[in-house]
Design a protein around this motif. Structure first.
Motif, PDB file in Angstrom:
ATOM      1  N   PHE A   1       0.836  -1.190   0.000  1.00  9.67           N
ATOM      2  CA  PHE A   1       0.000   0.000   0.000  1.00  9.67           C
ATOM      3  C   PHE A   1       0.876   1.246   0.000  1.00  9.67           C
ATOM      4  CE2 PHE A   1      -2.461  -3.290   2.146  1.00  9.67           C
ATOM      5  CZ  PHE A   1      -3.677  -3.217   1.494  1.00  9.67           C
ATOM      6  N   SER A   2       0.373   2.296  -0.579  1.00 10.66           N
ATOM      7  CA  SER A   2       0.975   3.616  -0.447  1.00 10.66           C
ATOM      8  C   SER A   2      -0.053   4.541   0.178  1.00 10.66           C
ATOM      9  CB  SER A   2       1.426   4.161  -1.807  1.00 10.66           C
ATOM     10  OG  SER A   2       0.317   4.309  -2.676  1.00 10.66           O
ATOM     11  N   VAL A   3       0.414   5.602   0.831  1.00 11.63           N
ATOM     12  CA  VAL A   3      -0.494   6.537   1.493  1.00 11.63           C
ATOM     13  C   VAL A   3      -0.145   7.962   1.072  1.00 11.63           C
ATOM     14  CG1 VAL A   3      -0.783   4.987   3.457  1.00 11.63           C
ATOM     15  CG2 VAL A   3       0.919   6.812   3.575  1.00 11.63           C
ATOM     16  N   SER A   4      -1.157   8.822   1.071  1.00  9.54           N
ATOM     17  CA  SER A   4      -0.954  10.220   0.703  1.00  9.54           C
ATOM     18  C   SER A   4      -1.942  11.105   1.465  1.00  9.54           C
ATOM     19  CB  SER A   4      -1.145  10.403  -0.803  1.00  9.54           C
ATOM     20  OG  SER A   4      -0.965  11.750  -1.171  1.00  9.54           O
ATOM     21  N   PRO A   5      -1.419  12.073   2.249  1.00 10.52           N
ATOM     22  CA  PRO A   5      -0.013  12.360   2.518  1.00 10.52           C
ATOM     23  C   PRO A   5       0.494  11.492   3.673  1.00 10.52           C
ATOM     24  CG  PRO A   5      -1.384  14.011   3.568  1.00 10.52           C
ATOM     25  CD  PRO A   5      -2.323  13.098   2.836  1.00 10.52           C
ATOM     26  N   PRO A   6       1.789  11.155   3.699  1.00  9.49           N
ATOM     27  CA  PRO A   6       2.312  10.336   4.790  1.00  9.49           C
ATOM     28  C   PRO A   6       2.657  11.144   6.036  1.00  9.49           C
ATOM     29  CG  PRO A   6       4.004  10.679   3.143  1.00  9.49           C
ATOM     30  CD  PRO A   6       2.752  11.319   2.600  1.00  9.49           C
ATOM     31  N   ILE A   7       2.994  12.433   5.860  1.00  8.45           N
ATOM     32  CA  ILE A   7       3.331  13.315   6.974  1.00  8.45           C
ATOM     33  C   ILE A   7       2.637  14.650   6.744  1.00  8.45           C
ATOM     34  CG2 ILE A   7       5.174  14.476   8.255  1.00  8.45           C
ATOM     35  CD1 ILE A   7       7.114  12.379   7.240  1.00  8.45           C
ATOM     36  N   PHE A   8       2.034  15.211   7.797  1.00 14.52           N
ATOM     37  CA  PHE A   8       1.317  16.467   7.627  1.00 14.52           C
ATOM     38  C   PHE A   8       1.088  17.120   8.987  1.00 14.52           C
ATOM     39  CE2 PHE A   8      -1.393  12.749   7.539  1.00 14.52           C
ATOM     40  CZ  PHE A   8      -2.293  12.964   8.571  1.00 14.52           C
ATOM     41  N   ARG A   9       0.809  18.397   8.938  1.00 18.36           N
ATOM     42  CA  ARG A   9       0.488  19.173  10.126  1.00 18.36           C
ATOM     43  C   ARG A   9      -1.019  19.352  10.192  1.00 18.36           C
ATOM     44  NH1 ARG A   9       2.826  23.874  13.117  1.00 18.36           N
ATOM     45  NH2 ARG A   9       1.140  25.354  13.574  1.00 18.36           N
ATOM     46  N   MET A  10      -1.575  19.175  11.392  1.00 11.33           N
ATOM     47  CA  MET A  10      -3.013  19.354  11.587  1.00 11.33           C
ATOM     48  C   MET A  10      -3.254  20.502  12.554  1.00 11.33           C
ATOM     49  SD  MET A  10      -4.746  15.564  11.719  1.00 11.33           S
ATOM     50  CE  MET A  10      -6.383  16.313  11.586  1.00 11.33           C
ATOM     51  N   GLU A  11      -4.004  21.487  12.100  1.00 17.03           N
ATOM     52  CA  GLU A  11      -4.363  22.606  12.955  1.00 17.03           C
ATOM     53  C   GLU A  11      -5.483  22.185  13.909  1.00 17.03           C
ATOM     54  OE1 GLU A  11      -2.654  25.292  13.038  1.00 17.03           O
ATOM     55  OE2 GLU A  11      -1.420  24.758  11.295  1.00 17.03           O
ATOM     56  N   PRO A  12      -5.595  22.838  15.055  1.00 17.82           N
ATOM     57  CA  PRO A  12      -6.654  22.474  16.011  1.00 17.82           C
ATOM     58  C   PRO A  12      -8.045  22.640  15.412  1.00 17.82           C
ATOM     59  CG  PRO A  12      -5.589  24.548  16.609  1.00 17.82           C
ATOM     60  CD  PRO A  12      -4.763  23.947  15.544  1.00 17.82           C
ATOM     61  N   GLY A  13      -8.880  21.649  15.651  1.00 18.47           N
ATOM     62  CA  GLY A  13     -10.256  21.692  15.166  1.00 18.47           C
ATOM     63  C   GLY A  13     -10.417  21.360  13.700  1.00 18.47           C
ATOM     64  N   LYS A  14      -9.326  20.993  13.022  1.00 18.75           N
ATOM     65  CA  LYS A  14      -9.382  20.718  11.597  1.00 18.75           C
ATOM     66  C   LYS A  14      -9.318  19.217  11.318  1.00 18.75           C
ATOM     67  CE  LYS A  14      -9.442  25.056  10.419  1.00 18.75           C
ATOM     68  NZ  LYS A  14     -10.635  25.671   9.785  1.00 18.75           N
ATOM     69  N   GLY A  15      -9.699  18.822  10.095  1.00 22.07           N
ATOM     70  CA  GLY A  15      -9.656  17.433   9.679  1.00 22.07           C
ATOM     71  C   GLY A  15      -8.650  17.210   8.569  1.00 22.07           C
ATOM     72  N   GLN A  16      -8.339  15.962   8.329  1.00 24.07           N
ATOM     73  CA  GLN A  16      -7.425  15.575   7.260  1.00 24.07           C
ATOM     74  C   GLN A  16      -7.862  14.221   6.719  1.00 24.07           C
ATOM     75  OE1 GLN A  16      -4.425  17.113   5.897  1.00 24.07           O
ATOM     76  NE2 GLN A  16      -4.773  15.474   4.408  1.00 24.07           N
ATOM     77  N   ALA A  17      -7.956  14.115   5.398  1.00 31.57           N
ATOM     78  CA  ALA A  17      -8.266  12.842   4.761  1.00 31.57           C
ATOM     79  C   ALA A  17      -6.979  12.264   4.190  1.00 31.57           C
ATOM     80  CB  ALA A  17      -9.295  13.039   3.655  1.00 31.57           C
ATOM     81  N   VAL A  18      -6.697  10.999   4.531  1.00 31.41           N
ATOM     82  CA  VAL A  18      -5.508  10.313   4.043  1.00 31.41           C
ATOM     83  C   VAL A  18      -5.950   9.217   3.086  1.00 31.41           C
ATOM     84  CG1 VAL A  18      -3.440   9.018   4.656  1.00 31.41           C
ATOM     85  CG2 VAL A  18      -4.285  10.791   6.194  1.00 31.41           C
ATOM     86  N   ARG A  19      -5.367   9.205   1.895  1.00 31.31           N
ATOM     87  CA  ARG A  19      -5.698   8.205   0.875  1.00 31.31           C
ATOM     88  C   ARG A  19      -4.787   7.003   1.030  1.00 31.31           C
ATOM     89  NH1 ARG A  19      -4.110  11.085  -4.046  1.00 31.31           N
ATOM     90  NH2 ARG A  19      -5.007   9.334  -5.212  1.00 31.31           N
ATOM     91  N   VAL A  20      -5.384   5.810   1.027  1.00 22.78           N
ATOM     92  CA  VAL A  20      -4.640   4.549   1.070  1.00 22.78           C
ATOM     93  C   VAL A  20      -4.888   3.832  -0.252  1.00 22.78           C
ATOM     94  CG1 VAL A  20      -4.329   2.350   2.263  1.00 22.78           C
ATOM     95  CG2 VAL A  20      -4.930   4.405   3.564  1.00 22.78           C
ATOM     96  N   MET A  21      -3.795   3.483  -0.957  1.00 20.91           N
ATOM     97  CA  MET A  21      -3.915   2.897  -2.300  1.00 20.91           C
ATOM     98  C   MET A  21      -3.182   1.567  -2.370  1.00 20.91           C
ATOM     99  SD  MET A  21      -3.192   6.593  -3.990  1.00 20.91           S
ATOM    100  CE  MET A  21      -2.311   7.007  -2.473  1.00 20.91           C
ATOM    101  N   TYR A  22      -3.854   0.533  -2.848  1.00 19.54           N
ATOM    102  CA  TYR A  22      -3.262  -0.795  -3.036  1.00 19.54           C
ATOM    103  C   TYR A  22      -2.326  -0.743  -4.235  1.00 19.54           C
ATOM    104  CZ  TYR A  22      -3.165  -5.842  -4.139  1.00 19.54           C
ATOM    105  OH  TYR A  22      -2.778  -7.130  -4.429  1.00 19.54           O
ATOM    106  N   THR A  23      -1.091  -1.210  -4.052  1.00 22.97           N
ATOM    107  CA  THR A  23      -0.070  -1.130  -5.105  1.00 22.97           C
ATOM    108  C   THR A  23       0.024  -2.399  -5.937  1.00 22.97           C
ATOM    109  OG1 THR A  23       1.574  -1.718  -3.419  1.00 22.97           O
ATOM    110  CG2 THR A  23       1.297   0.624  -3.928  1.00 22.97           C
ATOM    111  N   LYS A  24      -0.951  -3.302  -5.767  1.00 23.47           N
ATOM    112  CA  LYS A  24      -1.173  -4.448  -6.663  1.00 23.47           C
ATOM    113  C   LYS A  24      -0.189  -5.605  -6.496  1.00 23.47           C
ATOM    114  CE  LYS A  24      -4.616  -2.226  -8.405  1.00 23.47           C
ATOM    115  NZ  LYS A  24      -6.011  -2.592  -8.017  1.00 23.47           N
TER     116      LYS A  24
END
Length: 248
Positions: free
Chosen positions: A77-100
């Motif tokens: 699997f690969s993920v995007s983004p792998p590292i990120f900053r999250m501000e208080p009260g905010k959300g983040q969606a991380v994509r997980v992709m099967y690399t076959k």
């Protein structure tokens, strides 16, 4: 991997003193498990920072080794983004992709999602401060298309047997899973007449596998009407209680 995250992973905490502390994670995963349909292009894992301060977050998967790190874990699997900053009260969606890379097509495969949260460095350098990096770890089930049966029906297919405990002492429940699905339990125990004897904590049984659960509250085999009672965790995190007869 940044040096901050590497040091955090080494012990899962950062320590600069002993008098003040942050004692709980503030980045929350939206769900208790992830199901990845093999035919899907990707799945999304949603995170929310419920704290009052920003956090640096690292996201990765592993194949069952709790000590693995993002640069050593071997997963298809690969993920995007792998590292990120999250501000208080905010959300983040991380994509997980099967690399076959090839995975079994006749049963589910199990992986683990890791979310490492590192709090920001305190601006007050004059204080003694204890800072922790928190890791949240949840299951990801890779589900091939066309598996026989229905995942929701899998718990009813289990076979439960009352056996001796470890070393021949006490009582345990042995469960066999003939289905291609993982079955996850919040609790496992016995229904003895009208009385329920349930163990704290849960577990799971793999496709085509077996698991034995000690019944620590009983020193010997009970008599009378005895059945298996277990709380199953569904794909959506709901808990269903099931009572089944024991196998002879």
């Amino acid at each position: 991997m940044t040096n901050v995250l590497r040091y955090a992973m080494a012990g899962l905490f950062l320590c600069t003193g002993i008098f003040a502390s942050q004692s709980e994670a503030t980045v929350v995963v939206g769900g208790t498990r992830v199901v990845y349909p093999a035919e899907g292009k990707e799945v999304t894992v949603k995170l929310t920072n419920q704290g009052s301060m920003p956090a640096l977050v690292q996201f990765w998967l592993d194949a069952g080794d709790e000590k693995s790190m993002p640069d050593t874990a071997k997963v298809p699997f690969s993920v995007s983004p792998p590292i990120f900053r999250m501000e208080p009260g905010k959300g983040q969606a991380v994509r997980v992709m099967y690399t076959k890379e090839p995975l079994p097509t006749d049963k589910e495969s199990l992986f683990w999602v890791n979310v490492l949260e590192v709090p920001p460095k305190s601006a007050d350098d004059g204080r003694n401060l204890l800072q922790f990096a928190f890791r949240t770890r949840i299951k990801l089930f890779f589900r091939p298309a066309g598996l026989p049966g229905e995942v929701n029906a899998a718990p009813e297919k289990l076979t439960w047997t009352l056996v001796n405990g470890e070393g021949g002492k006490g009582v345990a429940l042995h469960v066999a899973n003939p289905t291609p699905y993982y079955v996850n339990f919040a609790h496992v125990g016995l229904k003895i007449g009208e009385r329920s004897v349930m163990e704290k904590g849960g577990g799971m049984v793999a496709p085509g596998g077996t698991t034995t659960f000690p019944i620590t509250h009983l020193a010997s085999r009970p008599s009378g009407d005895v059945k298996a009672q277990f709380d199953v965790i569904t794909d959506f995190g709901a808990v269903n209680t099931i009572v089944q007869p024991l196998a002879p």
